[in-house]
Design an enzyme around this catalytic site. Structure first.
Site, PDB file in Angstrom:
ATOM      1  N   LYS A 123       0.790  -1.221   0.000  1.00 43.28           N
ATOM      2  CA  LYS A 123       0.000   0.000   0.000  1.00 43.28           C
ATOM      3  C   LYS A 123       0.822   1.272   0.000  1.00 43.28           C
ATOM      4  CE  LYS A 123      -3.924  -1.890   2.453  1.00 43.28           C
ATOM      5  NZ  LYS A 123      -4.285  -2.137   3.832  1.00 43.28           N
TER       6      LYS A 123
ATOM      7  N   GLY B  17       7.246  -1.973  11.789  1.00 39.97           N
ATOM      8  CA  GLY B  17       6.489  -0.737  11.997  1.00 39.97           C
ATOM      9  C   GLY B  17       7.292   0.281  12.779  1.00 39.97           C
TER      10      GLY B  17
HETATM   11  P1  AMP Z   1       3.196  -4.535   3.255  1.00 43.98           P
HETATM   12  O1  AMP Z   1       2.447  -5.280   4.326  1.00 43.98           O
HETATM   13  O2  AMP Z   1       2.581  -3.263   2.844  1.00 43.98           O
HETATM   14  O3  AMP Z   1       4.679  -4.478   3.494  1.00 43.98           O
HETATM   15  O4  AMP Z   1       3.009  -5.439   1.963  1.00 43.98           O
HETATM   16  C1  AMP Z   1       3.448  -6.759   1.889  1.00 43.98           C
HETATM   17  C2  AMP Z   1       2.552  -7.491   0.944  1.00 43.98           C
HETATM   18  O5  AMP Z   1       2.500  -6.799  -0.283  1.00 43.98           O
HETATM   19  C3  AMP Z   1       3.029  -8.874   0.638  1.00 43.98           C
HETATM   20  O6  AMP Z   1       2.142  -9.789   1.218  1.00 43.98           O
HETATM   21  C4  AMP Z   1       2.978  -8.946  -0.872  1.00 43.98           C
HETATM   22  O7  AMP Z   1       2.338 -10.111  -1.339  1.00 43.98           O
HETATM   23  C5  AMP Z   1       2.168  -7.744  -1.267  1.00 43.98           C
HETATM   24  N1  AMP Z   1       2.508  -7.208  -2.591  1.00 43.98           N
HETATM   25  C6  AMP Z   1       3.704  -6.838  -3.044  1.00 43.98           C
HETATM   26  N2  AMP Z   1       3.640  -6.438  -4.321  1.00 43.98           N
HETATM   27  C7  AMP Z   1       2.359  -6.562  -4.703  1.00 43.98           C
HETATM   28  C8  AMP Z   1       1.652  -6.326  -5.918  1.00 43.98           C
HETATM   29  N3  AMP Z   1       2.285  -5.871  -6.995  1.00 43.98           N
HETATM   30  N4  AMP Z   1       0.329  -6.559  -5.935  1.00 43.98           N
HETATM   31  C9  AMP Z   1      -0.290  -7.030  -4.842  1.00 43.98           C
HETATM   32  N5  AMP Z   1       0.310  -7.282  -3.672  1.00 43.98           N
HETATM   33  C10 AMP Z   1       1.622  -7.050  -3.600  1.00 43.98           C
END
Ligand code: AMP
Length: 379
Positions: free
Chosen positions: A180, A356
């Site tokens: 995100k 975090g």
């Molecule tokens: P975060 O919790 O924001 O660090 O995001 C980690 C998650 O982002 C992981 O579970 C990944 O599977 C997901 N992620 C990374 N790249 C993508 C993408 N291009 N589309 C969807 N999910 C993603």
């Protein structure tokens, strides 16, 4: 950043004293022969030297931790019992209180709950860096009531991150990924001021790509950040993926995997498709930039790396960071999990336990738990 933290060494002998140590033993557990058992005791082992030092100095040592999300209620599966058993094996003689979050006062930072927690103790040590971005009672209240200190692991995490930001060997390359853009835009902003290059990958990169008029199909996108991402692109040091790989809408992917073959899209993703990993050109330019770095900060995967078909970008970054002779700090559960799965954990300079907390320390320069220690009236 001014974060000189108080140490416990200044207290001298602890003979007959009672010390409460806030730890983060929120470890993974699994049912083995009908009993929940800790499956990764890294965090417990990392705290044993502190416990042993306190015990050797004559103190009675009691630890406290949160464990899962019981939301202020007593929920048996979130009992610390498995952690307590492992702790007793690794370091006998240390008591572990029941899950702090069984009491709603923990997360609401309730003064009375904090007071009841520290009642009967002479000293408090915060050794939970990864919980110090949360203004919860066990983090905030004890330093107001008894002499308090930062534990050695917490101090090491803070000083590693601070010295990296304050005085980095250059080029300083930051790599930010994850799903995100809303969660990580603040950190990209701060890092674009401090680092020579900020590499942006993962789902969050598509909002940046959209600002350049590129087709992103139905990839993750958050239009409310389009303008800010566009501004950041004007800085000239934010490097986004030149190309991406992914699947057609409706295809299965993720932890459970799927069978469809991955498609290379190039710079533009057509309608009906979604970008789920960085492409080969991006892998090449990201790894070349990383190879040139003298300081590296990495947080967040480049794609849906839980699915082996979509892990090439994250693996390439992990290998480039590990191969580099730069000072490298890796934070965030996903990046650390990726490093571990390729057996590269010991090839980076520092693995931060708090995703975090480390992001917030970089972004805001301080954490509520550190502030509470510095502002203790007993310093
Ligand atoms: P975060 O919790 O924001 O660090 O995001 C980690 C998650 O982002 C992981 O579970 C990944 O599977 C997901 N992620 C990374 N790249 C993508 C993408 N291009 N589309 C969807 N999910 C993603």
């Amino acid at each position: 950043m001014s974060t000189r933290l108080p140490s416990f060494e200044r207290w001298g002998s602890l003979q007959g004293k009672r010390v409460l140590v806030r730890v983060d033993f929120n470890t993974p557990v699994a049912e083995i022969d009908g009993l929940l058992e800790v499956t990764d005791d890294f965090r417990i082992r990392a705290t044993v030297p502190l416990f042993e030092e306190l015990l050797a100095s004559g103190a009675t040592v009691v630890a406290c931790t949160h464990f899962g999300r019981p939301k202020g209620k007593i929920v048996e599966k979130y009992s610390v019992a498995p952690v307590r058993r492992r702790l007793a094996e690794l370091c006998p003689g240390v008591e572990l209180l029941e899950n702090l979050r069984f009491n709603p006062g923990e997360e609401s930072n309730d003064r009375e709950f904090g007071e009841s927690l520290i009642a009967g103790f002479d000293y408090y040590i915060n050794e939970a860096f990864s919980a110090s971005h949360r203004a919860h009672a066990s983090i905030m209240i004890p330093p107001q009531i008894v002499p308090s200190a930062a534990g050695p692991n917490l101090q090491r995490e803070v000083s590693t991150i601070q010295s990296m930001l304050d005085n980095p060997a250059r080029p300083f390359v930051a790599i930010v990924g994850g799903a995100k853009v809303a969660d990580k835009l603040g950190i990209v902003k701060v890092l674009s001021e401090k680092a020579d290059t900020v590499i942006v990958g993962g789902g969050m990169a598509f909002t940046f790509e959209a600002t350049q008029g590129r087709g992103i199909g139905s990839s993750l996108f958050d239009g409310s950040y389009l303008e800010e991402c566009g501004e950041l692109m004007k800085h000239g040091n934010v490097l986004i993926p030149e190309d991406s790989c992914g699947l057609a809408n409706g295809a299965n992917f993720g932890r459970e995997g799927g069978t469809d073959e991955i498609i290379e899209f190039g710079a533009n993703i057509p309608d009906g498709f979604m970008g789920l990993d960085i492409g080969p050109k991006a892998r090449a330019s990201f790894t070349a930039t990383i190879a040139n770095a003298k300081t590296i900060l990495w947080n967040g995967p480049m794609g849906v790396f839980e699915d082996a078909r979509l892990s090439a970008g994250t693996e390439a970054v992990a290998r480039a960071v590990a191969a580099s002779a730069a000072v490298s700090v890796v934070g965030g559960g996903d990046s650390v999990a990726a490093l571990q799965s390729y057996g590269l954990e010991s090839d980076v300079s520092f693995v931060s336990t708090g995703g975090g907390a480390s992001l917030e320390l970089v972004e805001l320069g301080d954490l509520p738990g550190l502030k509470a220690l510095r502002e203790s009236p007993f310093n």
